[in-house]
Design a protein around this motif. Structure first.
Motif, mmCIF file in Angstrom:
data_model
loop_
_atom_site.group_PDB
_atom_site.id
_atom_site.type_symbol
_atom_site.label_atom_id
_atom_site.label_comp_id
_atom_site.label_asym_id
_atom_site.label_seq_id
_atom_site.Cartn_x
_atom_site.Cartn_y
_atom_site.Cartn_z
ATOM 1 N N MET B 1 0.846 -1.195 0.000
ATOM 2 C CA MET B 1 0.000 0.000 0.000
ATOM 3 C C MET B 1 0.882 1.245 0.000
ATOM 4 O O MET B 1 1.886 1.307 0.709
ATOM 5 N N SER B 2 0.514 2.245 -0.803
ATOM 6 C CA SER B 2 1.318 3.460 -0.911
ATOM 7 C C SER B 2 1.101 4.349 0.309
ATOM 8 O O SER B 2 0.261 4.084 1.156
ATOM 9 N N ASP B 3 1.899 5.425 0.372
ATOM 10 C CA ASP B 3 1.671 6.429 1.414
ATOM 11 C C ASP B 3 0.361 7.156 1.133
ATOM 12 O O ASP B 3 -0.195 7.059 0.037
ATOM 13 N N TRP B 4 -0.062 7.901 2.145
ATOM 14 C CA TRP B 4 -1.268 8.722 1.945
ATOM 15 C C TRP B 4 -0.955 9.838 0.959
ATOM 16 O O TRP B 4 0.073 10.507 1.071
ATOM 17 N N ILE B 5 -1.829 10.050 0.034
ATOM 18 C CA ILE B 5 -1.647 11.077 -1.002
ATOM 19 C C ILE B 5 -2.658 12.188 -0.767
ATOM 20 O O ILE B 5 -3.852 11.920 -0.576
ATOM 21 N N ASP B 6 -2.139 13.406 -0.791
ATOM 22 C CA ASP B 6 -3.016 14.551 -0.562
ATOM 23 C C ASP B 6 -3.878 14.819 -1.801
ATOM 24 O O ASP B 6 -3.361 14.877 -2.919
ATOM 25 N N VAL B 7 -5.181 14.980 -1.581
ATOM 26 C CA VAL B 7 -6.102 15.248 -2.696
ATOM 27 C C VAL B 7 -6.479 16.724 -2.746
ATOM 28 O O VAL B 7 -6.247 17.412 -3.745
ATOM 29 N N CYS B 8 -7.073 17.211 -1.669
ATOM 30 C CA CYS B 8 -7.527 18.605 -1.640
ATOM 31 C C CYS B 8 -8.008 18.921 -0.227
ATOM 32 O O CYS B 8 -8.093 18.028 0.624
ATOM 33 N N ALA B 9 -8.343 20.188 -0.010
ATOM 34 C CA ALA B 9 -8.961 20.548 1.271
ATOM 35 C C ALA B 9 -10.318 19.861 1.365
ATOM 36 O O ALA B 9 -11.035 19.760 0.370
ATOM 37 N N ALA B 10 -10.658 19.421 2.568
ATOM 38 C CA ALA B 10 -11.916 18.676 2.730
ATOM 39 C C ALA B 10 -13.119 19.513 2.308
ATOM 40 O O ALA B 10 -14.066 18.982 1.721
ATOM 41 N N ASP B 11 -13.049 20.833 2.579
ATOM 42 C CA ASP B 11 -14.234 21.626 2.251
ATOM 43 C C ASP B 11 -14.363 21.922 0.758
ATOM 44 O O ASP B 11 -15.294 22.584 0.325
ATOM 45 N N GLU B 12 -13.421 21.416 -0.041
ATOM 46 C CA GLU B 12 -13.572 21.549 -1.497
ATOM 47 C C GLU B 12 -14.544 20.507 -2.057
ATOM 48 O O GLU B 12 -14.965 20.589 -3.203
ATOM 49 N N VAL B 13 -14.845 19.498 -1.232
ATOM 50 C CA VAL B 13 -15.836 18.501 -1.652
ATOM 51 C C VAL B 13 -17.047 18.649 -0.736
ATOM 52 O O VAL B 13 -16.938 18.467 0.476
ATOM 53 N N GLU B 14 -18.166 18.984 -1.298
ATOM 54 C CA GLU B 14 -19.378 19.106 -0.478
ATOM 55 C C GLU B 14 -19.772 17.738 0.056
ATOM 56 O O GLU B 14 -19.451 16.701 -0.539
ATOM 57 N N GLU B 15 -20.489 17.751 1.175
ATOM 58 C CA GLU B 15 -21.034 16.492 1.672
ATOM 59 C C GLU B 15 -22.038 15.944 0.658
ATOM 60 O O GLU B 15 -22.742 16.706 0.008
ATOM 61 N N GLU B 16 -22.064 14.621 0.524
ATOM 62 C CA GLU B 16 -22.886 13.943 -0.497
ATOM 63 C C GLU B 16 -22.548 14.461 -1.905
ATOM 64 O O GLU B 16 -23.430 14.797 -2.695
ATOM 65 N N ASP B 17 -21.236 14.534 -2.169
ATOM 66 C CA ASP B 17 -20.823 14.909 -3.531
ATOM 67 C C ASP B 17 -19.522 14.179 -3.876
ATOM 68 O O ASP B 17 -18.961 13.453 -3.044
ATOM 69 N N VAL B 18 -19.057 14.397 -5.081
ATOM 70 C CA VAL B 18 -17.913 13.659 -5.608
ATOM 71 C C VAL B 18 -17.068 14.599 -6.458
ATOM 72 O O VAL B 18 -17.593 15.509 -7.079
ATOM 73 N N ILE B 19 -15.751 14.373 -6.453
ATOM 74 C CA ILE B 19 -14.865 15.103 -7.369
ATOM 75 C C ILE B 19 -13.947 14.114 -8.080
ATOM 76 O O ILE B 19 -13.788 12.972 -7.640
ATOM 77 N N ARG B 20 -13.372 14.569 -9.167
ATOM 78 C CA ARG B 20 -12.399 13.770 -9.901
ATOM 79 C C ARG B 20 -10.999 14.063 -9.373
ATOM 80 O O ARG B 20 -10.677 15.219 -9.084
#
Lengths: 361, 103
Positions: B1-20
């Protein structure tokens, strides 16, 4: 380019060519819509479809009851005229929307109405779910889309007969009979997974059995009344479904990757829109099939500046389509011209080498 | 398993939503559920290779934007045809206000 008849079968050379040049399962053009706006448009709710379905079922029951009560007199005719359209035409849009799973928020409601409407429209609910998925993947891509209504050169007489359910209804019943006995054929196997074959056979056998029971009842009672109620409306009430359905793609481009070129949006009267569940917004539906039917007018307002102008009425759209289809008898590569409003993104034709495409206007 | 990879700030994804989220030549879908927890799956529908991030989150499900196939984005299970093959899922977490995934 030979300009002659093309091979629309899913197992022929045109389909293989579409795969080879990247027309199959390709990326299609989409108008840019902010994510927040799109989320609002995609939102699911039970209200509109529950209301419309209850009205639909109530009108079906009332018109059938009136027809039965007045059977034998001319007064039964208007009741069956209404019943026929509610059964033989409204079935298509209910089949369609519930097949997408977008009409209701509650999935069992989508599934129940989907099966009922599939029965009415004489389509195998399993086979046609896969057929329609392919239609959305490869819309009007020759050799890939199993739901192309107007093949070129067009058989205009056959399309005219479809308004009275002939030969359409017999072809579809024959397909159900064959699926009941032997399952999907080679064409259907191109888009239906093997794991789905038992379901295809189950639904075909059930639907055939119900229709045969209606026919047997008609024979035993020596009355066509049972067939006026079951199966028959798919003939005498199909005209509205055919009228609006042919406009979806008729006379427009084949083998393009932009729904603005191969689909048509038509403004129409409220009754037709209710029967058709807003599928007159057909460019919008193909571009964003996640948007429920009741939100399509809003979607139209959001993206209309990126679309060809909608035809203002059914007669206007027919005038355009008939002119194109008549011309396709001798020029199979012709398609009705589309233009875009100023500021719209250019058409994404892509890979196109057979159809005379109009310039963006 | 790889290290944790940073995606984005949590508040950039709304609750009950998805990003690429694209990483290492692959594409993923990163979700937040109604409680704000993060989840990650492969980003393309197993049916026709369409980006799931353009789809709709319905409670624990993601609906494909092209054919309305559905998956449980927490388990990857295919729930509605034409989706039949499960999605791969990956560990995801929110750490220090950032969404991180292991892929």
């Amino acid at each position: 380019m030979d300009g002659g008849a093309r091979d629309y079968s899913l197992t022929g050379p045109d389909g293989a060519r579409a795969v080879e040049i990247g027309l199959a399962s390709a990326e299609w053009y989409h108008t840019d819509v902010p994510r927040k706006t799109m989320k609002g448009l995609m939102k699911r709710t039970d209200g509109p479809a529950t209301r419309d379905t209850l009205i639909w079922l109530m009108l079906l029951i009332l018109s059938a009851a009136g027809g039965i009560a007045l059977w034998g007199s001319w007064w039964a005719v208007p009741f069956f005229a209404v019943y026929g359209v509610l059964y033989g035409s409204a079935c298509d849009s209910r089949w369609h929307e519930c097949g997408h799973g977008t009409a209701f928020k509650t999935q069992w409601k989508n599934d129940w109405v989907y099966v009922l409407a599939s029965f009415m429209v004489l389509r195998n609910p399993t086979a046609w779910r896969w057929s329609h998925a392919r239609h959305h993947t490869d819309t009007i891509i020759v050799g890939r889309d199993p739901e192309i209504a107007f093949m070129r050169p067009p058989d205009i007489a056959r399309k005219a007969l479809a308004f009275i359910g002939i030969p359409d209804v017999f072809v579809h019943f024959g397909i159900l009979l064959r699926q009941a006995v032997s399952g999907p054929n080679a064409e259907e196997a191109d888009y239906i997974p093997t794991s789905e074959v038992p379901k295809v056979k189950f639904w075909a056998r059930l639907f055939v059995a119900i229709h045969l029971a209606a026919g047997l009842t008609a024979l035993m009672t020596w009355s066509i009344l049972p067939l006026m109620l079951i199966g028959g409306p798919r003939i005498y009430g199909a005209w509205h479904m055919v009228m609006v359905g042919l406009l979806q793609h008729g006379g427009l481009a084949e083998d393009v990757l932009d729904h603005r070129l191969n689909s048509r949006t038509v403004h129409m009267n409220p009754v037709s829109r209710w029967l058709y569940w807003n599928m007159n917004y057909h460019v919008e539906h193909h571009m964003f099939p996640m948007v429920p039917y009741h939100a399509l007018p809003k979607l139209h307002e959001v993206i209309k500046d990126d679309l060809p102008p909608a035809n203002p009425s059914i007669p206007h759209a027919y005038k355009e389509m008939i002119a194109a289809v008549l011309r396709q008898r001798t020029e199979p590569n012709y398609c009705a011209p589309r233009s875009l409003p100023e500021g719209a993104k250019p058409f994404r034709a892509g890979f196109h080498d057979r159809t005379a495409l109009p310039e963006a206007g | 398993m790889s290290d944790w990879i940073d995606v984005c700030a949590a508040d950039e994804v709304e609750e009950e939503d998805v990003i690429r989220f694209d990483h290492g030549g692959r594409t993923f879908a990163v979700y937040r559920d109604e409680d704000g927890a993060a989840f990650c799956t492969d980003g393309l529908c197993t049916h026709e290779q369409v980006h799931l991030a353009e789809g709709l989150v319905l409670e624990d499900e993601i609906e494909c934007p092209k054919h309305n196939g559905r998956f449980n984005y927490k388990t990857g299970a295919a729930l509605r045809t034409p989706a039949c093959v499960a999605l791969a899922t990956y560990p995801a977490r929110i750490e220090g206000g950032r969404i991180q995934v292991q892929i």
